[in-house]
Design an enzyme around this catalytic site. Sequence first.
Site, PDB file in Angstrom:
ATOM      1  N   CYS A  70       1.108  -1.257   0.473  1.00  0.00           N
ATOM      2  CA  CYS A  70      -0.021   0.385   0.458  1.00  0.00           C
ATOM      3  C   CYS A  70       0.880   1.274   0.077  1.00  0.00           C
ATOM      4  O   CYS A  70       1.559   1.363   0.954  1.00  0.00           O
ATOM      5  CB  CYS A  70      -0.632  -0.318   1.186  1.00  0.00           C
ATOM      6  N   CYS A  74       0.251   4.971   7.064  1.00  0.00           N
ATOM      7  CA  CYS A  74      -0.843   4.816   8.565  1.00  0.00           C
ATOM      8  C   CYS A  74       0.952   3.854   8.992  1.00  0.00           C
ATOM      9  O   CYS A  74       1.150   2.735   9.074  1.00  0.00           O
ATOM     10  CB  CYS A  74      -1.617   4.164   8.129  1.00  0.00           C
ATOM     11  N   CYS A  77       0.765   0.019  10.377  1.00  0.00           N
ATOM     12  CA  CYS A  77       0.377  -0.771   9.026  1.00  0.00           C
ATOM     13  C   CYS A  77       1.504  -1.196   8.803  1.00  0.00           C
ATOM     14  O   CYS A  77       2.824  -1.071   7.921  1.00  0.00           O
ATOM     15  CB  CYS A  77      -0.555  -0.095   8.830  1.00  0.00           C
ATOM     16  N   CYS A 114     -16.208  -9.099   6.511  1.00  0.00           N
ATOM     17  CA  CYS A 114     -15.435  -8.352   5.931  1.00  0.00           C
ATOM     18  C   CYS A 114     -14.068  -8.603   5.120  1.00  0.00           C
ATOM     19  O   CYS A 114     -13.369  -9.549   5.139  1.00  0.00           O
ATOM     20  CB  CYS A 114     -14.877  -7.422   7.401  1.00  0.00           C
ATOM     21  N   CYS A 145     -19.231  -6.616   4.472  1.00  0.00           N
ATOM     22  CA  CYS A 145     -18.160  -5.505   4.501  1.00  0.00           C
ATOM     23  C   CYS A 145     -17.427  -5.292   4.054  1.00  0.00           C
ATOM     24  O   CYS A 145     -16.669  -6.653   3.516  1.00  0.00           O
ATOM     25  CB  CYS A 145     -18.241  -5.880   6.343  1.00  0.00           C
ATOM     26  N   CYS A 205     -19.178   1.900   9.236  1.00  0.00           N
ATOM     27  CA  CYS A 205     -18.013   1.374   9.971  1.00  0.00           C
ATOM     28  C   CYS A 205     -17.375   1.530  10.306  1.00  0.00           C
ATOM     29  O   CYS A 205     -16.582   1.930   9.228  1.00  0.00           O
ATOM     30  CB  CYS A 205     -17.684  -0.334   9.791  1.00  0.00           C
ATOM     31  N   ARG A 277     -17.161  -2.564  18.473  1.00  0.00           N
ATOM     32  CA  ARG A 277     -16.595  -4.002  18.701  1.00  0.00           C
ATOM     33  C   ARG A 277     -15.001  -3.954  18.916  1.00  0.00           C
ATOM     34  O   ARG A 277     -14.187  -3.343  18.664  1.00  0.00           O
ATOM     35  CB  ARG A 277     -16.535  -4.236  16.478  1.00  0.00           C
TER      36      ARG A 277
HETATM   37  S1  SF4 Z   1      -4.258   0.908   7.085  1.00  0.00           S
HETATM   38 FE1  SF4 Z   1      -2.061   0.076   5.946  1.00  0.00          FE
HETATM   39  S2  SF4 Z   1      -3.605  -1.177   3.792  1.00  0.00           S
HETATM   40 FE2  SF4 Z   1      -4.768   0.647   4.519  1.00  0.00          FE
HETATM   41  S3  SF4 Z   1      -4.679   2.640   3.485  1.00  0.00           S
HETATM   42 FE3  SF4 Z   1      -3.026   2.685   5.910  1.00  0.00          FE
HETATM   43  S4  SF4 Z   1      -1.127   1.488   4.711  1.00  0.00           S
HETATM   44 FE4  SF4 Z   1      -2.650   1.179   3.108  1.00  0.00          FE
END
Ligand code: SF4
Length: 340
Positions: A70, A74, A77, A114, A145, A205, A277
């Site tokens: 990705c 974040c 993540c 999900c 989901c 959600c 949740r």
């Molecule tokens: S949480 Fe992870 S998968 Fe989702 S947008 Fe952020 S970096 Fe990408």
Amino acid sequence: MGANDLATVTLHRRAAPSAEPVRWSVEAVQALLDLPFDELLFQAQTVHRAHWPARDIELATLLSVKTGGCPENCGYCPQSAEFDTGVQAQKLMSVEEVTRAAQAAKDAGATRFCMGAAWRAPKDRDIEKVAELIGAVKGLGLQSCATLGMLEAHQAQALRAAGLDYYNHNLDTAPEYYGDIVDTRSYQDRLDTLAHVRAAGISVCCGGIVGMGEAPVHRAGLIAQIANLDPYPESVPINSLVRVPGTPLADAPPIDPLDFVRVIAVARITMPTARVRLSAGRQQLGEAVQALCFLAGANSIFYGDKLLVTGNPDVEADRALLHKLGYATRAVQVQAGEHP
Ligand code: SF4
């Protein structure tokens, strides 16, 4: 007026019938978080029993249908391409693979399935493929989901047309702390996607993550943001950060488990009819803290983090805990052989 008085007054005002949407100030949410623990849980359980049957725990299973690679950053993540976490990127799973996983989830007692894809924002051709996956999940009689990243309005409408029941898009944290966690998109981007999902008629959600080094006021700010969505989400996942080596938050100070319970309780009080949740980080809380979370108003869990047809130890542990607590979920019925 002391903080505790403020919280009690706020709760009473929330319970009064009103045509106006309730708006929560950060201060009012903070006052709830600061209540003595027994008072907070009493208020949360009182609200919970007024809106939900006792011991009704929803079981939702999450499958990563497109993993890793990705472009977002974040900080929590492991699927971000910016971080070296050892996650192997995988392309979108086939309809057959997803159908098998969804069937296994249903057989284990889940009622909602999900599907998560690590995209910044899906392309229209991705939406077409996910629409097929939604059809497969719905065909098994499961609620569907998806969490696919940022959506445009027409994409949300296409997902609704495919039969999608819920779309997950978390606000992660308070607006004031958001820039410390991710800077490849803005808080407003998140709110825009949530508005498109709501306008398309898909249930929302939306939750967040605690334990990312945020201050208590940021937890209050997160809950106020979610509770002030109009209407507030049908599902509110509350995550406790799982500190993954290689991510920027790998060394974040862990949240006190009782503070996590407080966040659950305040989510319940401010959003009485939402499914609250217990999500990521649940296993590290231990059974006693999870039981406190249920007492605080949590009524949904992510059920098993890997979908194996046989011998998934997480599913077994969850069933054992639910049985121990006397909850008559479908998973407990499966365990007792009451469902094939
Ligand atoms: S949480 Fe992870 S998968 Fe989702 S947008 Fe952020 S970096 Fe990408």
